[in-house]
Motif scaffolding. Structure first.
Motif, PDB file in Angstrom:
ATOM      1  N   GLU A  86      38.587  73.094  -6.901  1.00  0.00           N
ATOM      2  CA  GLU A  86      39.690  73.725  -7.051  1.00  0.00           C
ATOM      3  C   GLU A  86      39.727  74.731  -8.110  1.00  0.00           C
ATOM      4  O   GLU A  86      40.195  75.794  -7.979  1.00  0.00           O
ATOM      5  CB  GLU A  86      41.131  73.097  -6.851  1.00  0.00           C
ATOM      6  CG  GLU A  86      41.330  72.201  -5.640  1.00  0.00           C
ATOM      7  CD  GLU A  86      41.343  72.912  -4.230  1.00  0.00           C
ATOM      8  OE1 GLU A  86      41.188  74.084  -4.114  1.00  0.00           O
ATOM      9  OE2 GLU A  86      41.540  72.423  -3.029  1.00  0.00           O
ATOM     10  N   GLU A 103      46.654  71.657   1.393  1.00  0.00           N
ATOM     11  CA  GLU A 103      45.489  72.316   1.862  1.00  0.00           C
ATOM     12  C   GLU A 103      45.886  73.405   2.873  1.00  0.00           C
ATOM     13  O   GLU A 103      45.708  74.577   3.077  1.00  0.00           O
ATOM     14  CB  GLU A 103      44.636  71.503   2.365  1.00  0.00           C
ATOM     15  CG  GLU A 103      43.773  70.560   1.352  1.00  0.00           C
ATOM     16  CD  GLU A 103      43.195  71.353   0.170  1.00  0.00           C
ATOM     17  OE1 GLU A 103      42.793  72.662   0.612  1.00  0.00           O
ATOM     18  OE2 GLU A 103      43.008  70.853  -0.635  1.00  0.00           O
ATOM     19  N   HIS A 149      38.664  71.108   3.200  1.00  0.00           N
ATOM     20  CA  HIS A 149      39.208  70.036   2.218  1.00  0.00           C
ATOM     21  C   HIS A 149      40.264  69.399   2.954  1.00  0.00           C
ATOM     22  O   HIS A 149      40.325  68.359   3.245  1.00  0.00           O
ATOM     23  CB  HIS A 149      40.222  70.746   1.148  1.00  0.00           C
ATOM     24  CG  HIS A 149      39.065  71.470   0.181  1.00  0.00           C
ATOM     25  ND1 HIS A 149      39.397  72.228  -1.090  1.00  0.00           N
ATOM     26  CD2 HIS A 149      37.932  71.416   0.110  1.00  0.00           C
ATOM     27  CE1 HIS A 149      38.614  72.515  -1.593  1.00  0.00           C
ATOM     28  NE2 HIS A 149      37.694  71.900  -1.097  1.00  0.00           N
TER      29      HIS A 149
HETATM   30 FE   LIG Z   1      41.665  73.193  -1.324  1.00  0.00          FE
END
Ligand SMILES: [Fe+2]
Lengths: 189, 75
Positions: free
Chosen positions: A64, A135, A168
């Motif tokens: 990230e 996400e 993710h």
């Molecule tokens: Fe992410």
């Protein structure tokens, strides 16, 4: 400890001078579902999560930051040569008054980043469900920014970032499956 | 056939002030369907994977703006 590689995870090319896009992109920089929130959320939650999924939170949290760096590059490229007049026209007049052309952790509405955007509940399922939701929300934010942008080069980088959110989410969902797995249950491969 | 975009048709009132958007779409990416990733899924080549953002072909779901599509005449 981290090792820094002096390059972006994916190239960032910006083809049109459009400071207003920077205002929208700031949402993914210092917004509730942005990359800063994501990185800090996962790298903090990982201390109180079962061993099996600590590594996943470390990996994704680290990635990230690489995404944050890409967003920063986009915002910087879009605003570095903007005059005060152009900043005003792009809706960044208030930003300019406070920060000149500097980047700042705030959302598209100019609200500064706050730790209240992220949670660490200490309950592994609650935390992972928050991460999955985060996400999906980041994925949606990328969609809305792509919808507002006609910069094809920039959209290419945003599509990459959106794809990573999908992956993710998938990995967090798998983490839930790992933690749900009943102990001592017979496993068939 | 599978599509990662779903559509619905919201109610349109005869008294709506703006021209109606007749079809609303939303994204349902492949991660929603996969559960735990099964073994031996088809892969991109390493160079393709770096561009796609995933090594795994079934997880690849590029998003294009519906407005962008109209403008550039892509279908
Ligand atoms: Fe992410």
């Amino acid at each position: 400890m981290w090792v820094y590689e002096k390059k972006l995870q994916y190239p960032v090319r910006v083809s049109t001078c459009n400071p207003m896009l920077a205002k929208f992109l700031i949402e993914q920089y210092g917004g509730a579902d942005g990359e800063l929130s994501a990185a800090l959320r996962y790298l903090n939650q990982r201390y109180t999560i079962p061993d099996k999924v600590i590594g996943l939170l470390t990996d994704i949290g680290t990635e990230e930051f690489a995404h944050l760096e890409m967003i920063a590059t986009m915002v910087f490229k879009l605003t570095k040569d903007a005059t005060p007049e152009q900043m005003k026209a792009a809706g960044l007049g208030a930003h300019y008054a406070n920060h000149d052309n500097a980047l700042y952790y705030e959302n598209a509405g100019g609200v500064p980043w706050t730790a209240t955007y992220i949670q660490a509940k200490g309950d592994p399922i609650a935390d992972l469900y928050e991460d999955i939701a985060a996400e999906e929300k980041a994925r949606a934010t990328y969609q809305w920014i792509i919808n507002m942008s006609d910069d094809t080069d920039l959209n290419d980088s945003l599509r990459f970032l959106r794809e990573r959110e999908i992956i993710h989410s998938q990995r967090f969902r798998e983490a839930v499956e790992i933690l749900k797995d009943e102990q001592g249950k017979k496993r068939i491969f | 056939m599978f599509t990662p975009t779903k559509a619905y048709y919201p109610y349109i009132s005869p008294f709506d002030p703006c021209p109606p958007i007749k079809v609303k779409t939303y994204s349902t990416p492949p991660n929603l369907y996969m559960g735990f990733q099964p073994p031996n899924l088809p892969q991109f080549s390493p160079m393709e994977a770096l561009r796609a953002g995933t090594l795994w072909k079934p997880f690849y779901d590029p998003y294009f703006s519906p407005y962008e599509k109209v403008k550039e005449g892509r279908s």
